[in-house]
Scaffold this active site. Structure first.
Site, PDB file in Angstrom:
ATOM      1  N   HIS A  99       0.831  -1.223   0.000  1.00  0.00           N
ATOM      2  CA  HIS A  99       0.000   0.000   0.000  1.00  0.00           C
ATOM      3  C   HIS A  99       0.860   1.266   0.000  1.00  0.00           C
ATOM      4  O   HIS A  99       0.410   2.316   0.442  1.00  0.00           O
ATOM      5  CB  HIS A  99      -0.953   0.042   1.206  1.00  0.00           C
ATOM      6  CG  HIS A  99      -1.668  -1.240   1.466  1.00  0.00           C
ATOM      7  ND1 HIS A  99      -2.899  -1.539   0.949  1.00  0.00           N
ATOM      8  CD2 HIS A  99      -1.284  -2.337   2.177  1.00  0.00           C
ATOM      9  CE1 HIS A  99      -3.267  -2.758   1.339  1.00  0.00           C
ATOM     10  NE2 HIS A  99      -2.295  -3.265   2.075  1.00  0.00           N
ATOM     11  N   SER A 115      15.632  21.485 -15.907  1.00  0.00           N
ATOM     12  CA  SER A 115      14.477  22.322 -16.214  1.00  0.00           C
ATOM     13  C   SER A 115      14.974  23.613 -16.827  1.00  0.00           C
ATOM     14  O   SER A 115      16.048  24.108 -16.474  1.00  0.00           O
ATOM     15  CB  SER A 115      13.705  22.609 -14.928  1.00  0.00           C
ATOM     16  OG  SER A 115      12.967  23.807 -15.058  1.00  0.00           O
ATOM     17  N   LYS A 173      16.635  21.458 -10.732  1.00  0.00           N
ATOM     18  CA  LYS A 173      15.896  20.239 -11.077  1.00  0.00           C
ATOM     19  C   LYS A 173      16.734  19.168 -11.760  1.00  0.00           C
ATOM     20  O   LYS A 173      17.660  19.457 -12.507  1.00  0.00           O
ATOM     21  CB  LYS A 173      14.724  20.593 -11.994  1.00  0.00           C
ATOM     22  CG  LYS A 173      13.671  21.385 -11.288  1.00  0.00           C
ATOM     23  CD  LYS A 173      12.681  20.493 -10.586  1.00  0.00           C
ATOM     24  CE  LYS A 173      11.628  20.121 -11.576  1.00  0.00           C
ATOM     25  NZ  LYS A 173      10.525  19.419 -11.002  1.00  0.00           N
ATOM     26  N   GLU A 193       9.765   8.359 -16.838  1.00  0.00           N
ATOM     27  CA  GLU A 193       8.389   8.804 -17.107  1.00  0.00           C
ATOM     28  C   GLU A 193       7.943   8.388 -18.510  1.00  0.00           C
ATOM     29  O   GLU A 193       6.793   8.007 -18.724  1.00  0.00           O
ATOM     30  CB  GLU A 193       8.298  10.328 -16.977  1.00  0.00           C
ATOM     31  CG  GLU A 193       8.535  10.825 -15.558  1.00  0.00           C
ATOM     32  CD  GLU A 193       8.681  12.338 -15.525  1.00  0.00           C
ATOM     33  OE1 GLU A 193       9.815  12.835 -15.613  1.00  0.00           O
ATOM     34  OE2 GLU A 193       7.654  13.020 -15.445  1.00  0.00           O
TER      35      GLU A 193
END
Ligand code: ARG
Length: 466
Positions: A157, A278, A284, A291
């Site tokens: 979970h 970024s 970043k 992804e």
């Protein structure tokens, strides 16, 4: 001008929109190698059976070789007006060798031809994917061996559950990839029957030796029913379904990499090789590759859905709908092979923050089960009662804001007087993972044995496949 392949019954050329919707050359040109190989095998068989002359067969083979090198060399002019790869090749063959080219299409149709070409293409792709997955497994097993004793939090979970080892976690993906490879191999086995010689749908009156052609093309045998052979796209659907399951596995791992590299957990670092910055936020480091692996799964599953829906209402035998099979399969397979390569690269690149992992493994009372097991083993308490007692001890530790192994013995004894200081031996995360020696468990010695087993079997040369 009407079409030169079937111009006999036609007087005018097709409407431009007809040509546009009908043409498949923009994508089935990728089948050129398979188309030429299959045509050469067909011509050789026709000659051996005395259906065409040896001279014609030789001219056809020579012409086809010329076409292959023209396409390989980027010198071939594909024509939309010739609709697909089969007619582009045949038309060029006529330019090169004259009327003998017209004998190649004896006892075959584009229906059995396209089914054969596409099977050959899918088969080659399944083999490439299998090799790529083996490399992915190797990368995982090597990293697992390196981190057989690196402790990390195990989750259910997404809540801290019990400590596990990082190596054990990585080996879970080796198992998944093994099943994925099994599915690819199964798909390959069922695919490996040759449609060529089924002709349009009914077979042919010419005395073919289909076994000879099948053997030349590496098929196990010719298909046994001509209607089925020209209308079967199971092989594409099955390959896509195996690909989809594989992509789902990669996507789950990609999601974990996204979680692990987020500053919220900071469990793993990826180098500059597999991250992007970024354009506005200088701090970043984004896990874009992970992804995109996650996202590409969408189009792979989409291709499976698309083809299932194309096929579901088609009566026997061939229907032009089936031409829609190729783009989705080709796109999905190239997305999958890129995803596998990206995951392999990230596995080799990633570095776990072992201190953070160790600390996180101890948070959330991850060794509570070890305490309950100790009560069962040492005090012969029934597990349900031990669970309850441990729950009260955890509640006490939470109230005091301390970890389990930092709770004073007296506090535990206030709840269960028979607890002794020996209990502290099982409360550390290290001891917890070391104790999980059941077959398939997370103990470092298990992980080492499994990783070595995998590395050994992956080092073996794969068997030769027909
Ligand atoms: N381009 C077609 C396909 O991909 C080849 C078969 C065409 N057959 C036909 N009878 N029109 O399916």
């Amino acid at each position: 001008m009407s079409n030169k392949m079937w111009g006999g019954r036609f007087t005018t050329a097709p409407d431009t929109i007809m040509e546009e919707i009908n043409a498949s050359i923009d994508f089935d040109r990728h089948l050129y190698r398979e188309d030429i190989t299959a045509s050469k095998a067909h011509a050789a068989m026709l000659a051996k059976q005395g259906i065409i002359t040896r001279q014609d067969a030789a001219a056809i083979a020579h012409g086809l070789d010329t076409i292959l090198s023209e396409i390989d060399g980027g010198k071939f002019r594909f024509k939309r007006s010739l609709e697909d790869i089969h007619m582009n090749v045949e038309s060029r063959l006529a330019d090169l060798i004259g009327p003998a080219a017209g004998r190649l299409h004896t006892a075959r149709s584009r229906n059995d031809q396209v089914a054969t070409d596409f099977k050959l293409w899918v088969r080659g792709t399944l083999d490439t994917l299998d090799a790529a997955l083996a490399d992915y497994q190797r990368a995982l097993a090597e990293k697992a061996l390196q981190h057989a004793a690196t402790v990390m939090p195990g989750f259910t979970h997404l809540q801290t559950a019990q400590p596990v080892t990082f190596g054990h976690h990585l080996l879970a993906y080796v198992e998944m990839a093994a099943r994925d490879r099994g599915r690819l191999t199964d798909a390959r086995k069922r695919l490996n029957e040759m449609p060529l010689g089924s002709a349009a749908l009914a077979g042919t009156s010419f005395p073919l030796d289909r076994t000879m052609t099948a053997k030349a093309l590496g098929f196990d045998r010719p298909t046994a029913n001509s209607l089925d052979a020209v209308s079967d796209r199971d092989f594409a659907m099955e390959a896509l379904s195996a690909a989809s399951i594989c992509a789902v596995h990669l996507s789950r791992f990609a999601e974990e990499i996204v979680i692990w590299t987020s500053p919220l957990t900071g469990l793993v670092k990826l180098s500059d090789k597999f991250t992007t910055g970024s354009s506005i936020m200088p701090q970043k480091r984004n896990p874009d590759a992970a992804e995109l692996v996650r996202a590409k799964t969408g189009r792979i599953i989409g291709a499976l859905n698309g083809l299932l829906i194309v096929m579901k209402g088609l009566p026997l035998a061939y229907a032009k709908d089936m031409q829609e099979d190729k783009e989705g399969v080709m796109d999905a397979m190239s997305a999958l092979s890129l995803a596998i390569a990206a995951m392999t690269g990230m596995v080799r690149d990633l570095v776990p923050d072992t201190e953070k992992m160790q600390a996180a493994a101890g948070e959330g009372y991850a060794t509570a089960t070890d305490l309950a097991d100790w009560l069962v083993r040492t005090l012969k308490m029934p597990f349900r009662e031990a669970h309850h007692v441990t729950g009260r001890i955890v509640a006490r530790a939470a109230k005091d804001g301390v970890a389990l192994d930092a709770l004073p013995l007296a506090a535990m004894q206030a709840i269960e007087p028979r607890i002794t200081k020996a209990v502290f031996a099982v409360l550390s995360v290290q001891r917890s993972v070391e104790s999980r020696v059941s077959y398939g468990g997370t103990a470092p010695k298990n992980v080492r044995a499994q990783a070595n087993k995998w590395l050994k079997s992956l080092a073996k040369k794969p068997g030769k496949r027909g």
